[in-house]
Write a protein that holds these residues in place. Structure first.
Motif, short mmCIF file in Angstrom:
data_model
loop_
_atom_site.label_atom_id
_atom_site.label_comp_id
_atom_site.label_asym_id
_atom_site.label_seq_id
_atom_site.Cartn_x
_atom_site.Cartn_y
_atom_site.Cartn_z
N VAL A 179 7.04 -10.06 -7.71
CA VAL A 179 5.73 -9.88 -8.86
C VAL A 179 4.35 -9.83 -8.62
N ARG A 180 4.43 -11.05 -8.88
CA ARG A 180 3.08 -11.74 -7.92
C ARG A 180 2.70 -11.20 -6.99
N THR A 181 3.24 -11.44 -5.88
CA THR A 181 2.86 -10.31 -5.07
C THR A 181 2.51 -9.28 -4.59
N ALA A 182 3.11 -8.58 -5.70
CA ALA A 182 2.54 -6.80 -6.63
C ALA A 182 1.49 -7.06 -6.80
N CYS A 183 1.37 -8.12 -8.21
CA CYS A 183 0.36 -8.33 -8.65
C CYS A 183 -1.17 -8.91 -7.81
N CYS A 184 -0.73 -9.78 -6.73
CA CYS A 184 -2.21 -10.16 -5.80
C CYS A 184 -2.25 -8.16 -4.95
N SER A 185 -1.15 -7.75 -4.50
CA SER A 185 -2.14 -6.63 -3.70
C SER A 185 -2.65 -5.56 -4.74
N VAL A 186 -2.10 -4.84 -5.60
CA VAL A 186 -1.91 -4.53 -6.27
C VAL A 186 -3.62 -4.61 -6.99
N PHE A 216 1.34 -6.20 -13.54
CA PHE A 216 1.87 -5.27 -12.83
C PHE A 216 1.11 -4.15 -13.28
N ALA A 217 1.59 -3.33 -14.96
CA ALA A 217 2.06 -1.83 -14.92
C ALA A 217 0.19 -2.28 -15.60
N PHE A 218 -0.09 -3.24 -16.16
CA PHE A 218 -1.86 -3.10 -16.49
C PHE A 218 -2.93 -3.20 -14.86
N LEU A 219 -2.61 -3.37 -14.35
CA LEU A 219 -3.59 -3.13 -13.48
C LEU A 219 -3.28 -2.38 -12.38
N VAL A 220 -1.56 -1.45 -12.09
CA VAL A 220 -1.56 0.13 -11.70
C VAL A 220 -2.43 0.76 -12.80
N TRP A 221 -2.06 0.46 -14.44
CA TRP A 221 -3.04 1.77 -15.34
C TRP A 221 -4.50 1.24 -14.69
N LEU A 222 -4.85 0.54 -14.88
CA LEU A 222 -6.88 -0.05 -15.04
C LEU A 222 -6.77 1.06 -13.16
N GLN A 223 -6.31 1.32 -12.79
CA GLN A 223 -6.67 2.13 -11.38
C GLN A 223 -6.31 3.64 -11.18
N LEU A 224 -5.55 3.91 -12.01
CA LEU A 224 -4.98 5.01 -11.84
C LEU A 224 -6.00 5.89 -12.23
N PRO A 225 -6.11 7.12 -11.78
CA PRO A 225 -7.30 7.99 -11.21
C PRO A 225 -6.73 9.52 -12.89
N SER A 226 -5.93 9.20 -12.73
CA SER A 226 -5.07 9.74 -14.23
C SER A 226 -5.45 9.43 -15.50
N THR A 227 -5.19 8.03 -15.97
CA THR A 227 -5.37 7.09 -17.15
C THR A 227 -6.81 6.77 -17.15
N ASP A 228 -8.01 6.62 -15.91
CA ASP A 228 -8.83 5.48 -16.00
C ASP A 228 -8.60 4.36 -16.94
N GLY A 229 -7.89 4.60 -16.75
CA GLY A 229 -8.02 2.39 -17.78
C GLY A 229 -9.12 1.93 -17.57
#
Length: 194
Positions: free
Chosen positions: A27-34, A90-103
């Motif tokens: 998960v930490r690697t995924a966080c770094c990647s994302v 990880f979920a927060f970082l995905v939320w920040l980037q997703l175009p649908s949420t524009d977090g």
């Protein structure tokens, strides 16, 4: 052969990513990647395309990510005890980037922009003071920095010389090992290693 199908690999990947035990490394690697690797590349593409909307999108993302990093730096000891913290991150970082949420834009407009607008004078004063102190420290310790730079360059130079001399003295190595060299000086490095 259905065992090795794409469904199995995605199930294993999801289980490993979402498993609360023993998956912190994944998960930490995924966080770094994302959180870093993909945005760095996307920022590079936005700069090269000269697309102002994409540049602004990634500047806003980096402001949001920097704010998260700042919070993490001061609360790391506390956050390390929160169960599944890296999963939430990880979920927060995905939320920040997703175009649908524009977090990232949402976070910037609702929280960061109002905060910095209210405290801009104080932040500028603190940043100016910190910059001035850093400049004074660097100028005061210029000789130490130059000495460290010289040492690093000498170490790098000696390592480079060591690598070069390994191949320059190949005849000596062969003589020490009791072997003789009968071919011409145009031998390749693969001949030396044989």
């Amino acid at each position: 052969m259905d065992i090795f199908g794409s469904n199995m690999t995605s199930d294993v990947g999801l289980r490993l990513l979402l498993s609360p035990l023993g998956s912190n490394v994944v998960v930490r690697t995924a966080c770094c990647s994302v959180g870093v690797v993909l945005p760095v590349y996307s920022t590079f593409k936005a700069i090269e395309k000269k697309d102002q909307n994409e540049k602004q999108k990634w500047l806003i993302y980096w402001a949001a990510y920097g704010s998260l990093s700042l919070v993490e730096a001061f609360s790391d000891k506390l956050l390390s005890w929160v169960p599944m913290y890296y999963h939430v991150k990880f979920a927060f970082l995905v939320w920040l980037q997703l175009p649908s949420t524009d977090g990232a834009t949402h976070l910037y407009r609702k929280h960061l922009r109002p905060f910095f607008s209210r405290h801009q004078a104080r932040v500028d004063m603190v940043v100016g003071f910190a910059y001035g102190e850093m400049a004074r420290i660097v100028s005061r310790h210029q000789a130490e920095f130059e000495c460290a730079r010289t040492i690093v360059l000498k170490i790098m130079g000696s390592a480079d010389q060591t690598n070069k001399s390994r191949y320059d003295h190949s005849d000596e190595y062969l003589a020490i090992e009791g072997e003789t060299r009968t071919s011409t000086s145009s031998d390749t490095l693969s001949d030396i290693d044989d």
